[in-house]
Design a protein around this motif. Structure first.
Motif, PDB file in Angstrom:
ATOM      1  N   TYR A 210       0.871  -1.170   0.000  1.00  0.00           N
ATOM      2  CA  TYR A 210       0.000   0.000   0.000  1.00  0.00           C
ATOM      3  C   TYR A 210       0.906   1.218   0.000  1.00  0.00           C
ATOM      4  CZ  TYR A 210      -3.243   3.610   1.453  1.00  0.00           C
ATOM      5  OH  TYR A 210      -3.979   4.765   1.506  1.00  0.00           O
ATOM      6  N   ARG A 211       0.638   2.135  -0.906  1.00  0.00           N
ATOM      7  CA  ARG A 211       1.504   3.301  -1.047  1.00  0.00           C
ATOM      8  C   ARG A 211       0.852   4.487  -0.355  1.00  0.00           C
ATOM      9  NH1 ARG A 211       5.106   4.136  -5.171  1.00  0.00           N
ATOM     10  NH2 ARG A 211       6.069   6.179  -5.042  1.00  0.00           N
ATOM     11  N   ILE A 212       1.610   5.148   0.483  1.00  0.00           N
ATOM     12  CA  ILE A 212       1.042   6.283   1.203  1.00  0.00           C
ATOM     13  C   ILE A 212       1.959   7.492   1.066  1.00  0.00           C
ATOM     14  CG2 ILE A 212       2.094   5.711   3.443  1.00  0.00           C
ATOM     15  CD1 ILE A 212      -0.688   6.495   4.678  1.00  0.00           C
ATOM     16  N   ASP A 213       1.381   8.646   0.982  1.00  0.00           N
ATOM     17  CA  ASP A 213       2.142   9.894   0.917  1.00  0.00           C
ATOM     18  C   ASP A 213       2.519  10.310   2.333  1.00  0.00           C
ATOM     19  OD1 ASP A 213       2.976  12.312  -0.730  1.00  0.00           O
ATOM     20  OD2 ASP A 213       1.706  13.264   0.766  1.00  0.00           O
ATOM     21  N   THR A 218      -4.081   9.970   0.078  1.00  0.00           N
ATOM     22  CA  THR A 218      -4.729  10.893  -0.842  1.00  0.00           C
ATOM     23  C   THR A 218      -6.189  10.461  -0.970  1.00  0.00           C
ATOM     24  OG1 THR A 218      -2.649  11.074  -2.018  1.00  0.00           O
ATOM     25  CG2 THR A 218      -4.608  11.851  -3.163  1.00  0.00           C
TER      26      THR A 218
ATOM     27  N   SER B 479       0.801  13.526  -4.896  1.00  0.00           N
ATOM     28  CA  SER B 479      -0.405  13.535  -4.064  1.00  0.00           C
ATOM     29  C   SER B 479      -1.335  14.685  -4.424  1.00  0.00           C
ATOM     30  CB  SER B 479      -0.028  13.608  -2.584  1.00  0.00           C
ATOM     31  OG  SER B 479       0.595  14.828  -2.289  1.00  0.00           O
ATOM     32  N   ASN B 521       0.307   4.538  -8.539  1.00  0.00           N
ATOM     33  CA  ASN B 521       0.167   3.921  -7.225  1.00  0.00           C
ATOM     34  C   ASN B 521      -1.034   4.544  -6.522  1.00  0.00           C
ATOM     35  OD1 ASN B 521       1.126   6.383  -5.817  1.00  0.00           O
ATOM     36  ND2 ASN B 521       3.039   5.877  -6.863  1.00  0.00           N
ATOM     37  N   GLN B 522      -1.321   4.089  -5.301  1.00  0.00           N
ATOM     38  CA  GLN B 522      -2.538   4.548  -4.625  1.00  0.00           C
ATOM     39  C   GLN B 522      -2.506   6.042  -4.316  1.00  0.00           C
ATOM     40  OE1 GLN B 522      -0.919   1.713  -3.463  1.00  0.00           O
ATOM     41  NE2 GLN B 522      -2.422   0.107  -3.080  1.00  0.00           N
ATOM     42  N   VAL B 523      -1.319   6.620  -4.321  1.00  0.00           N
ATOM     43  CA  VAL B 523      -1.248   8.071  -4.140  1.00  0.00           C
ATOM     44  C   VAL B 523      -1.562   8.776  -5.465  1.00  0.00           C
ATOM     45  CG1 VAL B 523       0.295   9.993  -3.601  1.00  0.00           C
ATOM     46  CG2 VAL B 523       0.425   7.872  -2.271  1.00  0.00           C
ATOM     47  N   LEU B 526      -5.261   8.887  -7.413  1.00  0.00           N
ATOM     48  CA  LEU B 526      -6.275   9.823  -6.927  1.00  0.00           C
ATOM     49  C   LEU B 526      -5.751  11.257  -6.994  1.00  0.00           C
ATOM     50  CD1 LEU B 526      -7.748   7.826  -3.894  1.00  0.00           C
ATOM     51  CD2 LEU B 526      -8.398   7.784  -6.301  1.00  0.00           C
ATOM     52  N   GLY B 527      -4.460  11.415  -6.730  1.00  0.00           N
ATOM     53  CA  GLY B 527      -3.888  12.758  -6.768  1.00  0.00           C
ATOM     54  C   GLY B 527      -4.076  13.434  -8.114  1.00  0.00           C
ATOM     55  N   ASN B 530      -7.688  14.651  -8.674  1.00  0.00           N
ATOM     56  CA  ASN B 530      -7.916  15.908  -7.947  1.00  0.00           C
ATOM     57  C   ASN B 530      -7.237  17.080  -8.654  1.00  0.00           C
ATOM     58  OD1 ASN B 530      -9.324  14.462  -6.012  1.00  0.00           O
ATOM     59  ND2 ASN B 530      -7.576  14.313  -4.605  1.00  0.00           N
TER      60      ASN B 530
END
Lengths: 452, 616
Positions: A210-213, A218, B479, B521-523, B526-527, B530
């Motif tokens: 899982y990639r997170i900023d 986001t 992001s 990626n999951q960031v 969606l980024g 937006n």
């Protein structure tokens, strides 16, 4: 294969818990948080944190040859980029519990001063001359080109080998560890692999991390503040397709949507650990610490994290650039360790470094070039600290450990390094081959730098 | 509009189904067309050799088009390359189009024009489409190849730094976005952008002083664009000696080895440029067949070079330096200069070439770049990447072989003619075939990278300047922005590598690559949605959009979505996506006050849809 099938079935069975259908597994793990029995804090917890030093960290300016003979040789070979033997360096001499080889010693680069109390307090161990190998290897083997890992000294290829191990597997050490440990667990045991940056260390058979900023998940903003339009947007961006690239994109989007709001909610109650410096690495470790603090809300008993500090490809401007990077590394690591201790997780969290490769002992006048064997740190209260494992290499060009210009022939394999960490993390001996398939080629599957 | 002036089918009559890619060829409305269709489809390969600039499957010897049976078809252009294009279009005619037997479309269908502009430009501006429809690809390319550089990056950055009062690194961003969005010489810009994703430098890593970094990056972009249609060999010299590359891969100030009395090295040459020149810019790590597949010996790939080759080649790049600061701004663009005192006198032995001890620096450089340029890997290695940047992620080996053959010999015995290479990439039967428009094979195409999504949207909206600085900055935050920005790759490995496969995905299961997914990626997924939503709401400061042509369609959601399907996705939105978007737009009350909301929402939904995101 049986293991993978078991886990897929398990995931398939459980995916009905999510709102948007089948998702990539790690995101499912996160999405399952609320539903899958996260009402009680997990009974036990462990986390591994990989700090990747991208570009190939220079080992000799990280742990400086300190005994007079070696330091003289080091200074003669490296010239202006050598760390001088000042009082500052003398204060950094390491006195490990297991003695150095006769007449040898190493000192921390003075910029790593924040790590000295950790070492002396038994919370930090050194893994010396570790690198990518297909099996134990001698200098004669290298000369014969026998058993040499492919594409040595190449950034991206060696990074893949550090992340995945030798061979052509698309999965990484951390991802395989997740695959194996997840298998056979009860439904309320949730495993999370989480990354702040790219890399394949956490690629598993069924998904990636899982990639997170650093700012948190986001979240998709609503369209015109209208529920129907927003829902239409969500439906369109996750639509299935027979086109393989479209499907891959939609899958990633679906996993992001499934996880983002829930992770954001879980993190909302967790304050930012501002004692960790607001540097590139520090900010990544802050979100890691917050995800650890939110483990109960996330329903996670095992977490593996991957963060990256860029800039270690110090061909030029090394004295200034490398010192700055080491300072950032040490400040962030020490503050992160203190944070885990204050969370009561000092012995549950093990942090370790990895890097593309070590660098040449020879200097190009302003920096060093791509090497092979390197030095790494392992930190945490479960570490058998104030110790070193591996080999303190001879400081010489064309010496007994040199494959050219002071590129170190590794004495330890990445496989052994990872197997030791995986074993501490709870991987049964019987399953070790699934995570480190070639570990049988080495006498030591456990390098002994972790407490049982 | 003439009878043969083909438009996409009206909404609701689309013949593609969600099972696209597995469908048989759409039946035609007349027996004559059906026969033609079969002929055209079967002719895709054979006819592909028909254009003057297009080689046949053999890849080496351009052969004339097989003479058409009987008289030329009605509406046919005597130029054989255009005739081949016209024949291709027959294969994609909507079922309800009735062409007389033997006729071909006289003008390029609008959606084919939009599709081609996605390959060859930063996206279709409304005004670009009609001229292209008359010229066809062949004519448009000829015009673009001969168009001079409209404005240099260097001049534009200097202007922004002075007039805009923006003497900082961001002057690079403002300039490059403006030129990509607003230049008439789109093919050159796009080709330079593609080359810049192979010869990578990153503005943030060049040297201290933001204004200088911007100028250095601008000079480098100028080198790539000026050389984009010249010879690859010249490009190699100019890239090698450019101040930007000198700093980025540290060959600036690189000096010969020094040894002590016992022969122990006190200093070795910097290997950075030598390694990446081979690994990333020219030949790669594995020996290749002419079709880009790895050459196997005993079932195993063969590495192109060893560490000893790198050590030896590093000696070649010693002695070069960027001009001193006394040169002022010029030091950011004047090629590096040579100081013989710092050049290695040692023998240089690499890739089977030996440069004798004592050979001077400039001669060594010439011999070394000649040797690398003539390595058989260059054509397939560079050709495949250019196909990936412009057309599709997984080209067939035959497509790569045809492009590589063009690199090896442009038809007149010249190796490295990039005009011929780009022509082959863009006009190859596999690229231009319109068949995939309605029935894309389930893996064909590429993810539109964020930079190109952004430029296509803004060009569709006819973005114009209202001041002397376009306030579009670094977009590489994933992001909140695009997650990608020109000239701002995180390393020499670009934002993504040509061999990247998204793990545990449908793409991986099919053993394919999808380079652009390295920044998915999951960031970022969606980024960027937006970011696009915000971009649609507010133009970048200093610019304005023209929504008028779309506002005129706002009263009819069906027409609006149909138009965007053509202008953005060249007709590739699935019926399900179209109806979902049309339904959503219909829910916004159709008052004049809501017209802009309808248009913006429709644009957002189209550019966020996977149907659009994968360019087929």
């Amino acid at each position: 294969m049986a293991a993978h099938r078991t886990r897929r079935d398990f995931l398939k069975r459980s995916s009905s818990l999510t709102t948007l259908g089948a998702v990539a597994p790690w995101a499912w793990n996160l999405a399952a948080i609320r539903d899958a029995a996260a009402q009680t804090a997990p009974a036990d917890y462990k986390a591994l944190v990989c700090i990747y030093l991208s570009g190939g960290n220079d080992q000799h300016n990280t742990l400086v040859p300190f005994d007079p003979g070696s330091h003289d040789a080091y200074r003669r070979i490296r010239g202006n980029i050598a760390i001088p033997r000042t009082e500052a360096l003398e204060a950094m001499e390491l006195r490990p519990a297991n003695p150095w080889p006769a007449g040898r010693s190493l000192a921390l680069n003075p910029k790593l001063a924040p790590l000295l109390p950790l070492f002396n307090g038994g919370k930090l161990a050194l893994v010396l001359n570790v690198g990518t190998l297909l099996g134990p290897m001698t200098l004669a083997d290298y000369g014969r080109r026998s058993g040499v890992p492919p594409k040595l000294f190449s950034h991206n290829d060696q990074t893949l080998q550090w992340h995945r191990g030798p061979g052509t597997s698309a999965t990484g050490y951390g991802g395989r560890l997740a695959d194996v440990l997840q298998q056979g667990q009860s439904d309320n045991s949730v495993f999370g692999t989480i990354a702040t940056t790219g890399g394949s260390f956490l690629n598993g058979a069924n998904g990636s991390a899982y990639r997170i900023d650093i700012g948190g998940p986001t979240v998709l903003e609503p369209v015109a503040n209208d529920a129907f339009l927003t829902e239409t947007l969500q439906r369109i961006i996750t639509a299935s397709s027979p086109h393989l690239l479209q499907q891959a994109y939609a899958d990633e989007t679906r996993s992001a949507l499934n996880a983002s709001v829930r992770v954001a909610t879980a993190l909302k109650a967790v304050p930012d650990p501002t004692t960790i410096p607001a540097t590139s690495l520090g900010l990544q470790l802050r979100i890691v610490a917050r995800l650890m603090a939110a483990r109960a809300a996330l329903g996670m008993r095992r977490q593996v994290f991957h963060v990256t500090l860029h800039g270690f490809d110090t061909h030029a401007g090394m004295p200034v650039a490398h010192d700055a990077l080491l300072g950032e590394l040490a400040d962030a690591m020490a503050a992160f360790h203190a944070t885990t201790v204050s969370m009561g997780l000092g012995d549950k969290v093990t942090t370790f470094t990895a890097s593309d490769f070590g660098r040449t002992l020879s200097s190009n006048g302003d920096g060093t070039d791509h090497g092979w064997g390197s030095y790494q740190f392992v930190m945490g209260d479960a570490v058998r600290g104030r110790r070193w494992v591996g080999q303190v290499p001879t400081i010489a060009v064309s010496g007994p450990d040199d494959v050219g210009s002071g590129r170190l022939l590794p004495a330890l394999a990445v496989d052994q390094y990872m197997a030791t960490l995986a074993t501490w993390f709870g991987l049964p001996r019987s399953m070790l081959l699934e995570v480190v398939p070639r570990i049988g080629r080495y006498d030591q599957a456990d390098l002994g730098f972790m407490r049982a | 509009m003439s009878q043969y002036d083909i438009e996409p089918p009206p909404a609701g009559t689309e013949t593609a189904s969600p099972e696209q890619g597995t469908l048989p060829v759409t039946p035609r409305s007349s027996a004559g067309n059906a026969a033609l269709l079969l002929g055209a489809t079967a002719g895709l390969c054979a006819c592909g050799g028909g254009g003057a600039a297009v080689t046949d499957d053999d890849g080496r010897n351009p052969s004339p088009a097989p003479p058409p049976a009987g008289p030329p078809p009605e509406g046919a252009n005597p130029n054989p390359a255009i005739l081949a294009e016209q024949r291709d279009e027959l294969a994609a005619l909507p079922a309800e189009e009735n062409l007389p037997a033997g006729a071909v479309p006289k003008r390029m269908p609008e959606r084919s024009a939009v599709r081609f502009l996605a390959h060859a430009s930063f996206g279709a501006r409304p005004a670009d489409i009609e001229p292209l429809r008359d010229l066809w690809r062949t004519g448009w390319l000829a015009r673009q190849f001969d168009m001079p550089v409209s404005k240099s990056h260097w001049d534009n950055v200097l202007r922004i730094q002075s007039e805009g009062g923006l003497a900082i690194e961001a002057s690079w961003d403002a300039s490059v976005w403006e030129l990509y969005l607003n230049s008439p010489d789109q093919l050159r810009r796009r080709a330079g952008y593609a080359l810049g994703q192979i010869f990578v430098v990153s503005v943030k890593s060049l040297m201290s002083g933001g204004a200088s970094r911007a100028l250095m990056a601008a000079a480098f972009a100028d080198v790539l664009e000026a050389g984009a249609f010249g010879n690859f060999r010249d490009l190699l010299t100019e890239v090698t000696l450019s101040p930007a590359m000198g700093y980025f891969l540290s060959s600036h100030g690189n000096r010969k080895a020094e040894y002590d009395a016992t022969g122990q090295p006190l200093r070795m040459p910097d290997e950075n440029y030598a390694r990446e020149l081979m690994q990333l810019f020219t030949i790669g790590t594995l020996e290749l067949n002419p079709d880009g597949t790895p050459r196997l010996v005993d079932g195993k790939p063969v590495e192109t070079y060893q560490q000893a080759d790198v050590v030896n080649l590093a000696r070649v790049f010693t002695g070069w330096s960027v001009l001193s600061v006394r040169a002022g701004d010029d030091r950011n663009r004047v090629p590096m200069v040579h100081d013989p005192r710092n050049h290695s006198p040692e023998e240089k032995k690499f890739l089977g070439t030996t440069i004798a001890a004592g050979t001077d620096g400039p001669t060594s450089l010439k011999l070394a770049l000649d040797a690398i340029f003539n390595h058989p890997n260059v054509g397939p290695f560079i050709g495949r990447q250019l196909i990936q940047r412009l057309v599709t992620s997984n080209p067939s080996p035959e497509y790569v072989r045809r492009v590589a053959a063009r690199f090896d010999d442009d038809g007149e015995g010249v190796r490295g003619n990039m005009r011929a290479v780009f022509t082959q990439v863009l006009l190859d039967p596999e690229a231009r075939s319109p068949v995939p428009i309605d029935r894309p094979p389930p893996s064909w195409g590429k993810l539109r990278e964020p930079v190109l999504r952004y430029t296509q949207l803004l060009r569709l909206l006819d973005i114009k300047s209202t001041s002397n600085v376009w306030n579009i900055w670094d977009q590489s935050d994933a992001s909140e922005r695009l997650g990608q920005s020109p000239g701002r790759a995180p390393s020499v490995f670009n934002f993504y590598e040509p061999g990247y496969t998204p793990p545990a995905s449908s793409v991986a299961a099919a053993q394919l690559v999808a380079p652009e997914f390295q920044i998915v990626n999951q960031v970022s997924v969606l980024g960027i949605v937006n970011c696009m939503r915000g971009t649609l709401g507010t133009p970048p400061r200093g610019t304005t959009y023209n929504f008028e042509p779309l506002l005129a369609l706002a009263a009819s959601p069906d027409s609006l979505v149909g138009r965007l399907n053509t202008l953005l996705a060249h007709g590739t939105l699935s019926p399900a996506t179209r109806s979902a978007i049309t339904d959503a737009i219909s829910r916004i009350p159709g008052t004049p006050a809501n017209a802009l909301l309808r248009v913006r929402t429709a644009l957002l939904l189209v550019i966020a849809s996977p149907d659009y995101l994968i360019q087929k």
